[in-house]
Design a protein around this motif. Structure first.
Motif: not given
Ligand code: ADP
Ligand code: ZN
Ligand code: ZN
Length: 745
Positions: A457-462, A474-479
């Motif tokens: 999981k992204c460490p900054h987003c859920d 890659i996180c599609h929400y925060c890059g």
């Protein structure tokens, strides 16, 4: 009562409003958009300004506030109309007035427009001859050069004058003597670069003709006080665009102007050319690739009356035409007509408000109208027209639904059912083209460990991270990006891998199973670059590939006459989104995808692969039966109370402080009860975590409220907004409203 008045309507000065008192005798005549005379500055010079908002309290000491002098009569300039549109947006979607104004008034680029100068001889040869005599005596060679040249040509472009070696100061000196005139004109950047235009030669068929006549008569009569709202439900290829063109032609002949909204992705060279062939340089476009300056220029051309038709996506609705006669919204069901950032206005509703306000008409067109629009058409709010046949001889595709569970039972572990496999081979052999559609992007879905089950999981987003083929997560929400680990960070197992299907996986499978097939892939990754989208489409259109693989992007826009097979790899993916519109979206996507097959002389086939063949929207889509879909969908919306049967307001609360957010969301829920609207009329859901409960380390919660009456939701919104503004801790959180959201927060 007080009014905020702006005196300079440039984008940068929009938040510099001044407070004025409204004299009692004007109270009923002043509303946002009205042009007023006001005393201004130390000398109380009377100048003009626009009212942008009204309030019962003044921004500062009441006794220092001046009074509005009078209303500027007999004029509602276009600026005033746009301001009232901004007010409508602010009122109905929840946003600050400044923000709404900035949405409506385009940005003027600091870099000025390009100007061209001409030098013109003032019509008086006698004085010119006198001047020539005078300058000959003085040996003023530069002045003489210009005067001699102008005696011959009367008027010259500055570029030519420059070539004579005459400087601007020389020309200015002659201008001061009244001998010449220097004219400066803005050269507007024209975004349409056109070549070889075939003449326009379509004659409407009977079905089209009837609709065009009937709508135009309605527009002329204005029986509702404006031109009305008209929904054309016509299957893909039934000739809706030709009907638009015919009506536009009639409206232009009445001296009126037209806005045509098209989803950005369908705003292709091909589409624009169809309008251009008929209307030539009366047409301009805006799109997201234009610079702020180019966009501003197009709006200026519209304001000056240089163009009559503006084509563009959502924001083209703000084109400052002075004599607006018609707004057309093509593919009106598209989600992109709703703004995803505040103010979250819907272009369809803004268009209808603008049409009512300016005496224009609205035409909506779609093969799969939004449930909201069709509902309004059936209840008589809109007028409904149907186009049931394709305009050219082509016939709709044959559709096969395949149950993927049975494929698995048969032992078929590939991505392609036997039916699709057989048809792909057939088309490759016949050298016909194939489109494969998958409703998701990326190499694969989420990455997880098959030993211990840990999901990456992204460490900054859920949200889960997505694996791309450069071996990055890659996180599609925060890059956020990180290299794909070789072993599970939790248990060190090497069985860490990606699941799910994506466009890249489909492409790999095609290459493996059909080695001779030439493929092209279109998704977010391959279309990032400027023109990426157009390039892939034109390559496919030129026959440089046999198979085009892509996400929803490929089902819109272009016509490919040689495509005779469309495969929908996994029809279900959009059904499970946590969104009451997911059936609607699935139906629309499938119907559009099917519409891509057999556009030319060859008959097309489509294969829908699904794990839920009994699903109603899949069955309706396989029959291309909109009515069947609509009837079952409206029943579901009635029973479960969703729009358009009720109105829905989402309140989103966000904060970096999780505990504070919990407290706040409970407080907001309590406020709803104090807003004055009877809670028996409301259904309140939540507070709950948003779909994605954290983005970029900001926590997110939502509350949903349903009510039969939209305006009561607005009252609730106004109350909460007001309360929130006055709250001491409001800097720690932010609040946003969304009405009838297109997707969950
Ligand atoms: P829609 O907008 O409903 O998808 P279009 O207007 O694009 O349909 O029409 C599909 C195709 O049929 C286009 O190539 C168009 O030029 C052609 N067409 C439409 N109406 C006619 C007509 N009356 N005569 C000949 N061709 C037509
Ligand atoms: Zn593990
Ligand atoms: Zn992230």
């Amino acid at each position: 009562m007080y009014a905020k008045v702006i005196v300079d309507i440039s984008h940068e000065k929009l938040d510099k409003g001044f407070d004025y008192r409204i004299p009692a005798h004007l109270e009923n005549e002043i509303y946002p958009g009205v042009l007023v005379n006001i005393p201004f500055g130390k000398g109380n010079r009377i100048i003009q300004g626009y009212v942008t908002s009204l309030s019962e309290t003044a921004g500062y000491e009441a006794d220092k506030i001046k009074e509005i002098d009078s209303i500027v009569k007999n004029s509602i300039p276009i600026e005033g109309r746009l301001i009232s549109l901004a007010w409508f947006i602010k009122e109905n979607y929840g946003s600050a007035m400044n923000q709404a104004l900035k949405t409506v008034i385009p940005i003027k680029e600091t870099k000025k427009s390009v100007y061209t100068k001409r030098v013109i001889l003032v019509d008086d040869i006698v004085s010119v001859d006198d001047a020539i005599e005078k300058y000959e005596r003085k040996h003023a060679t530069a002045r003489l050069k210009l005067l001699y040249a102008l005696k011959e040509n009367k008027e010259m472009d500055w570029s030519l004058v420059g070539k004579l070696g005459v400087s601007l100061s020389v020309a200015k000196a002659l201008e001061n003597e009244g001998l010449v005139e220097i004219k400066e004109e803005a050269v507007y950047r024209n975004p349409i670069k056109y070549t070889d235009l075939k003449p326009y030669d379509i004659k409407l068929n009977k079905e089209q003709e009837k609709i065009s006549k009937s709508i135009f008569t309605y527009i002329e009569n204005k029986s509702q006080g404006f031109g009305g709202v008209h929904l054309i439900h016509g299957i893909t290829g039934s000739g809706k665009t030709e009907v638009y063109i015919d009506i536009i032609d009639k409206v232009i002949k009445k001296g009126k102007e037209i806005i045509v909204l098209i989803p950005e992705i369908a705003l292709t060279y091909q589409t624009v050319m169809r309008f251009y062939r008929k209307f030539g340089d009366k047409v301009s476009i805006i799109n997201s690739k234009l610079s702020a300056g180019e966009r501003f220029d197009q709006f200026e051309r519209a304001k000056n009356g240089d163009i009559k038709i503006m084509i563009g996506p959502r924001s083209a609705i703000f084109t400052p035409f002075r004599n607006l006669g018609l707004i057309i919204i093509d593919e009106e069901h598209e989600g992109t007509y709703k703004s995803e950032t505040a103010p979250r206005y819907h272009a369809r509703e803004a268009a209808i408000f603008r049409a009512q306000n300016e005496g224009a008409a609205v035409i909506l067109g779609s093969a799969t109208p939004a449930v909201d629009s069709y509902y309004k058409a059936l209840t008589g709010e809109y007028n409904l027209y149907e186009l049931k046949n394709r305009a050219k001889t082509s016939i709709p595709a044959d559709v096969h639904v395949v149950d993927m569970r049975q494929e698995l039972a048969k032992g078929n572990r590939t991505m392609f059912s036997d039916k699709l496999d057989q048809l792909i081979k057939d088309r490759l052999e016949k050298k016909q083209q194939i489109m494969l559609f998958i409703n998701r992007r990326g190499y694969a879905g989420f990455v997880s460990c098959r030993e211990c089950g840990k999901a990456m999981k992204c460490p900054h987003c859920d949200v889960g991270l997505t694996l791309h083929n450069n071996n990055k997560l890659i996180c599609h929400y925060c890059g956020y990006e990180v290299a794909m680990p070789k072993n599970c960070p939790e248990c060190n197992s090497k069985y860490i891998a990606a699941f799910g299907t994506g466009t890249q996986k489909v492409e790999e499978a095609v290459k493996k199973m059909y080695p001779t097939a030439r493929t092209l892939r279109m998704d977010m990754d391959t279309t990032n670059k400027k023109d990426g989208y157009e390039k892939i489409l034109s390559q496919f259109s030129n026959g440089e590939a046999d198979v085009l693989i892509g996400t929803q992007m490929i089902v819109k826009g272009h016509d490919f006459p040689n495509v005779t097979l469309v495969g929908i790899i996994a029809a279900d993916l959009s059904l499970y989104a946590s969104d009451y519109r997911s059936s609607e979206k699935t139906f629309q996507l499938l119907t559009q995808a099917e519409g891509r097959a057999g556009r030319g002389k060859l008959r097309g086939e489509a294969v829908i692969q699904t794990y839920s063949p009994e699903n109603g929207s899949i069955i309706a889509a396989s029959k291309q039966d909109y009515t069947e879909f609509y009837n079952q969908e409206i029943l579901y919306r009635t029973i479960s109370e969703y729009p358009p049967v009720v109105s829905l307001m989402a309140i989103q609360l966000t904060s970096k402080d999780e505990k504070f957010l919990d407290k706040l969301s409970i407080m907001v829920k309590q406020m709803i009860g104090k807003s004055g609207v009877d809670t028996k009329e409301l259904r309140i859901i939540g507070p709950a975590n948003a779909n994605v409960s954290r983005i970029n380390d900001v926590y997110r919660k939502v509350i949903y409220i349903k009510c039969k009456e939209y305006k009561k939701l607005i009252w609730v919104k106004d109350y909460i907004e007001n309360y929130f503004e006055k709250m001491e801790e409001n800097k720690k959180a932010s609040i946003q409203f969304d009405f009838n959201p297109m997707s969950g927060f």
